[in-house]
Scaffold this active site. Sequence first.
Site, mmCIF file in Angstrom:
data_model
loop_
_atom_site.group_PDB
_atom_site.id
_atom_site.type_symbol
_atom_site.label_atom_id
_atom_site.label_comp_id
_atom_site.label_asym_id
_atom_site.label_seq_id
_atom_site.Cartn_x
_atom_site.Cartn_y
_atom_site.Cartn_z
ATOM 1 N N ASN A 98 98.346 -34.394 17.916
ATOM 2 C CA ASN A 98 98.215 -35.588 18.754
ATOM 3 C C ASN A 98 97.950 -36.745 17.756
ATOM 4 O O ASN A 98 98.324 -37.855 18.339
ATOM 5 C CB ASN A 98 97.435 -35.380 19.906
ATOM 6 C CG ASN A 98 97.817 -34.509 20.918
ATOM 7 O OD1 ASN A 98 99.194 -34.896 21.313
ATOM 8 N ND2 ASN A 98 97.174 -33.580 21.451
ATOM 9 N N HIS A 153 94.732 -24.684 20.495
ATOM 10 C CA HIS A 153 95.575 -25.542 21.039
ATOM 11 C C HIS A 153 97.223 -25.276 21.371
ATOM 12 O O HIS A 153 97.684 -25.351 20.186
ATOM 13 C CB HIS A 153 95.372 -26.834 20.270
ATOM 14 C CG HIS A 153 96.103 -28.046 20.752
ATOM 15 N ND1 HIS A 153 96.412 -29.377 19.856
ATOM 16 C CD2 HIS A 153 96.381 -28.341 22.163
ATOM 17 C CE1 HIS A 153 96.854 -30.017 20.847
ATOM 18 N NE2 HIS A 153 96.959 -29.684 22.034
ATOM 19 N N SER A 164 93.302 -31.270 23.815
ATOM 20 C CA SER A 164 94.521 -31.779 23.078
ATOM 21 C C SER A 164 93.483 -32.872 21.878
ATOM 22 O O SER A 164 94.458 -32.974 20.883
ATOM 23 C CB SER A 164 95.034 -32.720 23.921
ATOM 24 O OG SER A 164 95.786 -31.943 24.923
HETATM 25 N N1 CAA Z 1 108.651 -23.509 31.144
HETATM 26 C C1 CAA Z 1 108.998 -22.224 30.799
HETATM 27 N N2 CAA Z 1 110.300 -22.182 30.117
HETATM 28 C C2 CAA Z 1 110.898 -23.529 30.140
HETATM 29 C C3 CAA Z 1 110.249 -24.662 30.343
HETATM 30 C C4 CAA Z 1 109.111 -24.593 31.070
HETATM 31 N N3 CAA Z 1 108.387 -25.456 31.671
HETATM 32 N N4 CAA Z 1 111.259 -25.554 30.280
HETATM 33 C C5 CAA Z 1 112.210 -25.071 29.581
HETATM 34 N N5 CAA Z 1 111.951 -23.670 29.584
HETATM 35 C C6 CAA Z 1 112.857 -22.961 28.752
HETATM 36 C C7 CAA Z 1 114.448 -22.576 29.442
HETATM 37 O O1 CAA Z 1 114.345 -21.646 30.411
HETATM 38 C C8 CAA Z 1 115.084 -22.444 28.049
HETATM 39 O O2 CAA Z 1 115.087 -21.177 27.720
HETATM 40 P P1 CAA Z 1 116.386 -20.066 27.378
HETATM 41 O O3 CAA Z 1 116.428 -20.670 25.843
HETATM 42 O O4 CAA Z 1 115.762 -18.695 27.357
HETATM 43 O O5 CAA Z 1 117.452 -20.515 28.002
HETATM 44 C C9 CAA Z 1 114.662 -23.064 26.922
HETATM 45 O O6 CAA Z 1 113.452 -23.497 27.593
HETATM 46 C C10 CAA Z 1 115.254 -24.511 26.691
HETATM 47 O O7 CAA Z 1 115.155 -25.138 28.193
HETATM 48 P P2 CAA Z 1 116.600 -26.084 28.602
HETATM 49 O O8 CAA Z 1 117.865 -25.639 28.213
HETATM 50 O O9 CAA Z 1 116.458 -26.196 30.078
HETATM 51 O O10 CAA Z 1 116.255 -27.643 27.921
HETATM 52 P P3 CAA Z 1 115.943 -28.070 26.728
HETATM 53 O O11 CAA Z 1 116.947 -27.266 25.836
HETATM 54 O O12 CAA Z 1 116.014 -29.508 26.812
HETATM 55 O O13 CAA Z 1 114.509 -27.465 26.287
HETATM 56 C C11 CAA Z 1 112.341 -28.355 26.075
HETATM 57 C C12 CAA Z 1 113.485 -27.984 27.117
HETATM 58 C C13 CAA Z 1 111.917 -26.959 25.522
HETATM 59 C C14 CAA Z 1 111.142 -28.689 26.833
HETATM 60 C C15 CAA Z 1 112.616 -29.291 25.005
HETATM 61 O O14 CAA Z 1 113.027 -30.309 25.593
HETATM 62 C C16 CAA Z 1 111.512 -29.422 24.022
HETATM 63 O O15 CAA Z 1 111.151 -29.008 22.949
HETATM 64 N N6 CAA Z 1 110.820 -30.786 24.172
HETATM 65 C C17 CAA Z 1 109.615 -31.094 23.596
HETATM 66 C C18 CAA Z 1 108.403 -30.521 23.994
HETATM 67 C C19 CAA Z 1 107.263 -30.899 23.191
HETATM 68 O O16 CAA Z 1 107.380 -31.857 22.242
HETATM 69 N N7 CAA Z 1 106.151 -30.273 23.439
HETATM 70 C C20 CAA Z 1 104.899 -30.730 22.934
HETATM 71 C C21 CAA Z 1 104.266 -31.670 23.738
HETATM 72 S S1 CAA Z 1 102.600 -32.130 23.042
HETATM 73 C C22 CAA Z 1 101.741 -30.932 23.378
HETATM 74 O O17 CAA Z 1 101.797 -29.937 24.001
HETATM 75 C C23 CAA Z 1 100.208 -31.023 22.929
HETATM 76 C C24 CAA Z 1 99.334 -31.967 23.720
HETATM 77 O O18 CAA Z 1 98.228 -31.548 23.435
HETATM 78 C C25 CAA Z 1 99.780 -33.144 24.474
HETATM 79 P P1 NAD Z 2 96.843 -30.150 34.537
HETATM 80 O O1 NAD Z 2 96.272 -31.490 35.290
HETATM 81 O O2 NAD Z 2 98.068 -29.749 34.724
HETATM 82 O O3 NAD Z 2 95.840 -28.998 34.973
HETATM 83 C C1 NAD Z 2 94.381 -28.885 35.025
HETATM 84 C C2 NAD Z 2 93.813 -27.683 35.823
HETATM 85 O O4 NAD Z 2 92.535 -27.479 35.662
HETATM 86 C C3 NAD Z 2 94.027 -28.358 37.268
HETATM 87 O O5 NAD Z 2 94.798 -27.289 38.232
HETATM 88 C C4 NAD Z 2 92.588 -28.178 37.849
HETATM 89 O O6 NAD Z 2 92.187 -28.031 39.126
HETATM 90 C C5 NAD Z 2 91.851 -27.104 36.774
HETATM 91 N N1 NAD Z 2 90.589 -27.090 36.881
HETATM 92 C C6 NAD Z 2 89.822 -25.923 36.631
HETATM 93 N N2 NAD Z 2 88.312 -26.192 36.605
HETATM 94 C C7 NAD Z 2 88.373 -27.553 36.795
HETATM 95 C C8 NAD Z 2 87.064 -28.272 36.830
HETATM 96 N N3 NAD Z 2 85.944 -27.933 36.725
HETATM 97 N N4 NAD Z 2 87.523 -29.554 37.095
HETATM 98 C C9 NAD Z 2 88.642 -30.206 37.174
HETATM 99 N N5 NAD Z 2 89.714 -29.475 36.978
HETATM 100 C C10 NAD Z 2 89.514 -27.998 36.902
HETATM 101 O O7 NAD Z 2 96.573 -30.276 32.993
HETATM 102 P P2 NAD Z 2 96.922 -29.720 31.792
HETATM 103 O O8 NAD Z 2 98.056 -30.362 31.361
HETATM 104 O O9 NAD Z 2 97.176 -28.229 32.096
HETATM 105 O O10 NAD Z 2 96.260 -29.917 30.713
HETATM 106 C C11 NAD Z 2 94.753 -28.997 30.644
HETATM 107 C C12 NAD Z 2 94.233 -29.095 29.198
HETATM 108 O O11 NAD Z 2 95.366 -28.626 28.286
HETATM 109 C C13 NAD Z 2 93.727 -30.720 28.748
HETATM 110 O O12 NAD Z 2 92.488 -30.625 27.817
HETATM 111 C C14 NAD Z 2 94.903 -31.117 28.040
HETATM 112 O O13 NAD Z 2 94.434 -32.158 27.147
HETATM 113 C C15 NAD Z 2 95.192 -29.795 27.503
HETATM 114 N N6 NAD Z 2 96.711 -29.743 26.789
HETATM 115 C C16 NAD Z 2 97.569 -30.449 27.487
HETATM 116 C C17 NAD Z 2 98.813 -30.210 27.198
HETATM 117 C C18 NAD Z 2 100.065 -30.954 28.083
HETATM 118 O O14 NAD Z 2 101.183 -31.308 27.435
HETATM 119 N N7 NAD Z 2 99.832 -31.424 29.294
HETATM 120 C C19 NAD Z 2 99.300 -29.705 26.017
HETATM 121 C C20 NAD Z 2 98.352 -29.305 25.145
HETATM 122 C C21 NAD Z 2 97.103 -29.296 25.615
#
Ligand code: CAA
Ligand code: NAD
Length: 283
Positions: free
Chosen positions: A190, A140, A119
């Site tokens: 991010n 990503h 991330s």
């Molecule tokens: N896995 C698979 N499918 C999923 C799911 C999951 N975990 N969660 C929801 N869905 C699907 C549902 O089945 C549904 O599918 P259909 O359109 O076919 O019916 C669809 O997504 C919409 O779901 P819901 O109606 O249950 O709920 P919602 O409309 O509130 O949507 C959401 C859920 C898609 C998660 C929405 O709330 C959303 O877009 N949230 C923001 C997500 C976001 O910002 N993600 C980025 C995070 S940051 C990141 O990923 C980067 C990082 O490095 C941290």
């Molecule tokens: P998570 O905690 O859900 O899963 C991580 C998995 O990696 C665990 O099942 C763990 O057992 C496994 N793993 C395999 N080999 C490992 C090792 N050698 N040491 C430790 N763990 C090991 O984490 P996540 O949310 O799936 O995130 C995974 C990566 O994806 C991270 O780099 C995160 O920053 C990135 N990412 C996360 C998101 C998010 O929304 N969570 C979105 C985009 C990118």
Amino acid sequence: MEIKKVMVIGAGQMGGGIAQVSAQAGFDVVQYDINMDLVNKGIALINKNLSRDVEKGKRTEAEKAEILGRIKPSVSLEDAADCDLVVEAIVENFDIKKKVFEELDRIAPAHAILATNTSSLPITQIAACTKRPQQVIGMHFMNPVPVMKLVEIIRGLATTDEVYKTIEEASIKMGKVPVWCKDVPGFVSNRVLQVMINEALWELYEGVAPAENIDNIMKLGMNHPMGPCALADLIGLDTVLAILNVMYTGYGDPKYRPSPLLKQYVQAGWLGRKVGKGIFDYK
Ligand code: CAA
Ligand code: NAD
């Protein structure tokens, strides 16, 4: 280069999703985690997602079986030996990723691309753990992977044009829209998102409003699909903290300083939805 076989390292919320979209794209997939319970948990979630698609009439039972049939479980990194692409999705920790990349570099065939779903960590630094930095790239995906359209693609200093093009094409095959950006801590996504989430956590820490109100203000006022507190719980508070720390040290800028409350939640093991408790309770 043609990708036929993909290994996904980590069967957590991101790895499982990446394995699913890779199999949906027609690639043979190896789903790895450190033990079989974790691998099975990841594959069970894929099964559940695909069953929901079948119930909604989006795909047939036969298609579901075909997709699942392409995913092979693994607890050995040696299974990278015949893969064309490895996508790493393990914890957001450089030292742990370094060890895995060193191993993968030893095992994977010379032509294989090693991608990371990090991330925030510098792709160039991860690439430097290998003897093939030209074949290392940031791929990503966004959470939840089967739903979100974006794949942010980040090249390290040495990544070749051919590797970039191959990953762009693979992302499109997975049904995603690839968008590139430069290799800076937190990338584009991010750097923007986590500052917002952190600000919400500072507000919570200062008692400006309860988490429900912060989320409702952002949902109803800004049309965000979910509020910053629920989104932090979805991402995982450990991951949010790790990303903020990478940016805080990477830029040396106090605007990325994590909220003390975020640190406390992580210390308590309240990591979000994946453990049933974070800012909100999911039990
Ligand atoms: N896995 C698979 N499918 C999923 C799911 C999951 N975990 N969660 C929801 N869905 C699907 C549902 O089945 C549904 O599918 P259909 O359109 O076919 O019916 C669809 O997504 C919409 O779901 P819901 O109606 O249950 O709920 P919602 O409309 O509130 O949507 C959401 C859920 C898609 C998660 C929405 O709330 C959303 O877009 N949230 C923001 C997500 C976001 O910002 N993600 C980025 C995070 S940051 C990141 O990923 C980067 C990082 O490095 C941290
Ligand atoms: P998570 O905690 O859900 O899963 C991580 C998995 O990696 C665990 O099942 C763990 O057992 C496994 N793993 C395999 N080999 C490992 C090792 N050698 N040491 C430790 N763990 C090991 O984490 P996540 O949310 O799936 O995130 C995974 C990566 O994806 C991270 O780099 C995160 O920053 C990135 N990412 C996360 C998101 C998010 O929304 N969570 C979105 C985009 C990118």
